[in-house]
Design an enzyme around this catalytic site. Structure first.
Site, PDB file in Angstrom:
ATOM      1  N   TYR A  52      -5.382   9.235   5.883  1.00 55.35           N
ATOM      2  CA  TYR A  52      -5.885   8.019   4.926  1.00 55.35           C
ATOM      3  C   TYR A  52      -7.511   8.536   4.677  1.00 55.35           C
ATOM      4  O   TYR A  52      -8.216   7.286   4.257  1.00 55.35           O
ATOM      5  CB  TYR A  52      -5.713   6.872   5.273  1.00 55.35           C
ATOM      6  CG  TYR A  52      -4.206   6.177   4.726  1.00 55.35           C
ATOM      7  CD1 TYR A  52      -4.099   6.128   3.491  1.00 55.35           C
ATOM      8  CD2 TYR A  52      -3.521   5.800   5.830  1.00 55.35           C
ATOM      9  CE1 TYR A  52      -2.788   5.672   2.843  1.00 55.35           C
ATOM     10  CE2 TYR A  52      -2.058   5.288   5.199  1.00 55.35           C
ATOM     11  CZ  TYR A  52      -1.988   5.244   3.785  1.00 55.35           C
ATOM     12  OH  TYR A  52      -0.783   4.539   3.644  1.00 55.35           O
ATOM     13  N   LYS A  82       6.598   2.377   6.356  1.00 57.16           N
ATOM     14  CA  LYS A  82       5.414   1.941   7.239  1.00 57.16           C
ATOM     15  C   LYS A  82       6.004   1.027   8.357  1.00 57.16           C
ATOM     16  O   LYS A  82       7.102   0.435   8.374  1.00 57.16           O
ATOM     17  CB  LYS A  82       4.346   1.474   6.177  1.00 57.16           C
ATOM     18  CG  LYS A  82       3.888   2.065   5.298  1.00 57.16           C
ATOM     19  CD  LYS A  82       2.532   1.644   4.706  1.00 57.16           C
ATOM     20  CE  LYS A  82       1.947   2.364   3.545  1.00 57.16           C
ATOM     21  NZ  LYS A  82       0.880   1.587   2.605  1.00 57.16           N
ATOM     22  N   ASN A 117       2.545  -3.166   3.340  1.00 56.45           N
ATOM     23  CA  ASN A 117       3.563  -3.209   2.114  1.00 56.45           C
ATOM     24  C   ASN A 117       4.406  -1.926   2.108  1.00 56.45           C
ATOM     25  O   ASN A 117       4.847  -1.647   1.083  1.00 56.45           O
ATOM     26  CB  ASN A 117       2.475  -2.860   0.958  1.00 56.45           C
ATOM     27  CG  ASN A 117       1.637  -1.415   0.990  1.00 56.45           C
ATOM     28  OD1 ASN A 117       1.835  -0.809   1.929  1.00 56.45           O
ATOM     29  ND2 ASN A 117       0.822  -1.406  -0.063  1.00 56.45           N
ATOM     30  N   GLU A 175      -0.109  16.143   1.137  1.00 58.53           N
ATOM     31  CA  GLU A 175       0.477  15.147   2.261  1.00 58.53           C
ATOM     32  C   GLU A 175       1.731  15.660   2.977  1.00 58.53           C
ATOM     33  O   GLU A 175       2.090  15.660   4.180  1.00 58.53           O
ATOM     34  CB  GLU A 175       0.741  13.960   1.517  1.00 58.53           C
ATOM     35  CG  GLU A 175      -0.689  13.168   1.115  1.00 58.53           C
ATOM     36  CD  GLU A 175      -0.563  11.803   0.377  1.00 58.53           C
ATOM     37  OE1 GLU A 175      -1.445  11.091  -0.057  1.00 58.53           O
ATOM     38  OE2 GLU A 175       0.713  11.688   0.247  1.00 58.53           O
ATOM     39  N   HIS A 205       4.593   4.139   1.724  1.00 59.18           N
ATOM     40  CA  HIS A 205       3.369   4.834   0.909  1.00 59.18           C
ATOM     41  C   HIS A 205       4.069   5.885   0.084  1.00 59.18           C
ATOM     42  O   HIS A 205       5.141   6.555   0.472  1.00 59.18           O
ATOM     43  CB  HIS A 205       2.398   5.736   1.957  1.00 59.18           C
ATOM     44  CG  HIS A 205       1.802   6.837   1.586  1.00 59.18           C
ATOM     45  ND1 HIS A 205       0.449   6.517   0.849  1.00 59.18           N
ATOM     46  CD2 HIS A 205       2.113   8.044   1.263  1.00 59.18           C
ATOM     47  CE1 HIS A 205       0.202   7.593   0.451  1.00 59.18           C
ATOM     48  NE2 HIS A 205       0.915   8.681   0.776  1.00 59.18           N
TER      49      HIS A 205
HETATM   50  P1  GTP Z   1      -0.289   4.132  -0.756  1.00 62.25           P
HETATM   51  O1  GTP Z   1       1.022   4.711  -1.320  1.00 62.25           O
HETATM   52  O2  GTP Z   1       0.120   3.609   0.476  1.00 62.25           O
HETATM   53  O3  GTP Z   1      -1.277   4.920  -0.900  1.00 62.25           O
HETATM   54  O4  GTP Z   1      -0.480   2.875  -1.633  1.00 62.25           O
HETATM   55  P2  GTP Z   1      -1.201   2.762  -3.036  1.00 62.25           P
HETATM   56  O5  GTP Z   1      -1.394   4.106  -3.689  1.00 62.25           O
HETATM   57  O6  GTP Z   1      -0.361   1.722  -3.661  1.00 62.25           O
HETATM   58  O7  GTP Z   1      -2.577   2.011  -2.641  1.00 62.25           O
HETATM   59  P3  GTP Z   1      -3.979   2.534  -2.366  1.00 62.25           P
HETATM   60  O8  GTP Z   1      -4.039   4.043  -2.308  1.00 62.25           O
HETATM   61  O9  GTP Z   1      -4.974   1.904  -3.186  1.00 62.25           O
HETATM   62  O10 GTP Z   1      -4.293   1.899  -0.857  1.00 62.25           O
HETATM   63  C1  GTP Z   1      -3.744   2.500   0.265  1.00 62.25           C
HETATM   64  C2  GTP Z   1      -3.222   1.458   1.337  1.00 62.25           C
HETATM   65  O11 GTP Z   1      -4.320   0.880   1.901  1.00 62.25           O
HETATM   66  C3  GTP Z   1      -2.437   0.385   0.606  1.00 62.25           C
HETATM   67  O12 GTP Z   1      -0.875   0.719   0.514  1.00 62.25           O
HETATM   68  C4  GTP Z   1      -2.232  -0.485   1.601  1.00 62.25           C
HETATM   69  O13 GTP Z   1      -1.496  -0.479   2.863  1.00 62.25           O
HETATM   70  C5  GTP Z   1      -3.725  -0.521   1.949  1.00 62.25           C
HETATM   71  N1  GTP Z   1      -4.609  -1.520   1.231  1.00 62.25           N
HETATM   72  C6  GTP Z   1      -4.988  -1.260  -0.160  1.00 62.25           C
HETATM   73  N2  GTP Z   1      -5.619  -2.433  -0.400  1.00 62.25           N
HETATM   74  C7  GTP Z   1      -5.809  -3.158   0.727  1.00 62.25           C
HETATM   75  C8  GTP Z   1      -6.464  -4.382   1.041  1.00 62.25           C
HETATM   76  O14 GTP Z   1      -7.006  -5.076   0.394  1.00 62.25           O
HETATM   77  N3  GTP Z   1      -6.394  -4.807   2.301  1.00 62.25           N
HETATM   78  C9  GTP Z   1      -5.658  -4.025   3.403  1.00 62.25           C
HETATM   79  N4  GTP Z   1      -5.463  -4.720   4.658  1.00 62.25           N
HETATM   80  N5  GTP Z   1      -5.062  -2.920   3.109  1.00 62.25           N
HETATM   81  C10 GTP Z   1      -5.172  -2.443   2.034  1.00 62.25           C
HETATM   82 MG    MG Z   2      -2.345   5.563  -2.542  1.00 61.62          MG
END
Ligand code: GTP
Ligand code: MG
Length: 138
Positions: A49, A9, A112, A126, A115
Site C-alpha cells: 500500500y 481482507k 471494507n 500487484e 481490495h
Molecule cells: P482498495 O481496493 O483497497 O485499494 O480500495 P479503494 O481503491 O476503493 O480505496 P483507496 O485506494 O482509496 O484506499 C485503499 C484502502 O485504504 C481502502 O480500501 C480502505 O481499506 C483504506 N481507507 C481508505 N480511506 C480510509 C479512511 O478514511 N480511513 C481508514 N481507516 N481507511 C481508509
Molecule cells: Mg485503491
C-alpha cells in the site's frame, strides 16, 4: 481477457465470508485463476500500500491488513479490473450500491472486506507482488 488482483481482507476472512465473496465474483463471470491464504507482515502490507504512504490512515491500514490472514487471488475475465470494482462497490460501504460486496459485508471505510486493482498497470504490479507466473492457471 484481463486479470486483476483481489484481496479478501482480514475483516472478511475473520467472519468466514471467503466463500460468499467468491460466489459474488463467480456470479459476475470472473474466474478465480489463482488463490492463496497468507498472513502479511506489517512491512509487507506497507510495501503493498505504499501509494497511500502519505495518507492519514496509512498506519491503521497496514496494521489492519497484517492483523489476521487474507486471501489473495487473481481474477480473470472480460474487463476484469472494472468488473471487479463494480462487484466490490464503493470504498465506503455507506456509499456502496446494494448487492455489492461492500454493501453486504463491509464494516467501515477501513475494514471494507476486499481490495481490487484500479488500473492495468497496477494490476500487473500487484499480481506479481503475490504470484509467480506458474501459480496462475487460466
Ligand atoms: P482498495 O481496493 O483497497 O485499494 O480500495 P479503494 O481503491 O476503493 O480505496 P483507496 O485506494 O482509496 O484506499 C485503499 C484502502 O485504504 C481502502 O480500501 C480502505 O481499506 C483504506 N481507507 C481508505 N480511506 C480510509 C479512511 O478514511 N480511513 C481508514 N481507516 N481507511 C481508509
Ligand atoms: Mg485503491
Amino acid at each position: 481477457t484481463e486479470r486483476t488482483l483481489s484481496i479478501i481482507k482480514p475483516d472478511a476472512t475473520r467472519r468466514n465470508l471467503t466463500g460468499k465473496i467468491n460466489a459474488k465474483f463467480e456470479d459476475a463471470g470472473l474466474r478465480i485463476v489463482a488463490q492463496k491464504r497468507i498472513q502479511l507482515t506489517k512491512a509487507q502490507a506497507g510495501e503493498f500500500y505504499k501509494v497511500h504512504a502519505e495518507r492519514p490512515f496509512y498506519d491503521e491500514l497496514c496494521e489492519f491488513m497484517a492483523s489476521e490472514p487474507v486471501v489473495v487471488q487473481v481474477l480473470e475475465g472480460e474487463g476484469a479490473i472494472a468488473k471487479n470494482r463494480e462487484v466490490m462497490g464503493a470504498t465506503n460501504p455507506a456509499d456502496a450500491d446494494s448487492g455489492t460486496i461492500r454493501a453486504e459485508f463491509a464494516e467501515s471505510v477501513g475494514e471494507n472486506s476486499v481490495h481490487g486493482s484500479d488500473a492495468p498497470e497496477t494490476a500487473k504490479d500487484e499480481i506479481s507482488f503475490f504470484f509467480a507466473d506458474l501459480e496462475i492457471v487460466g
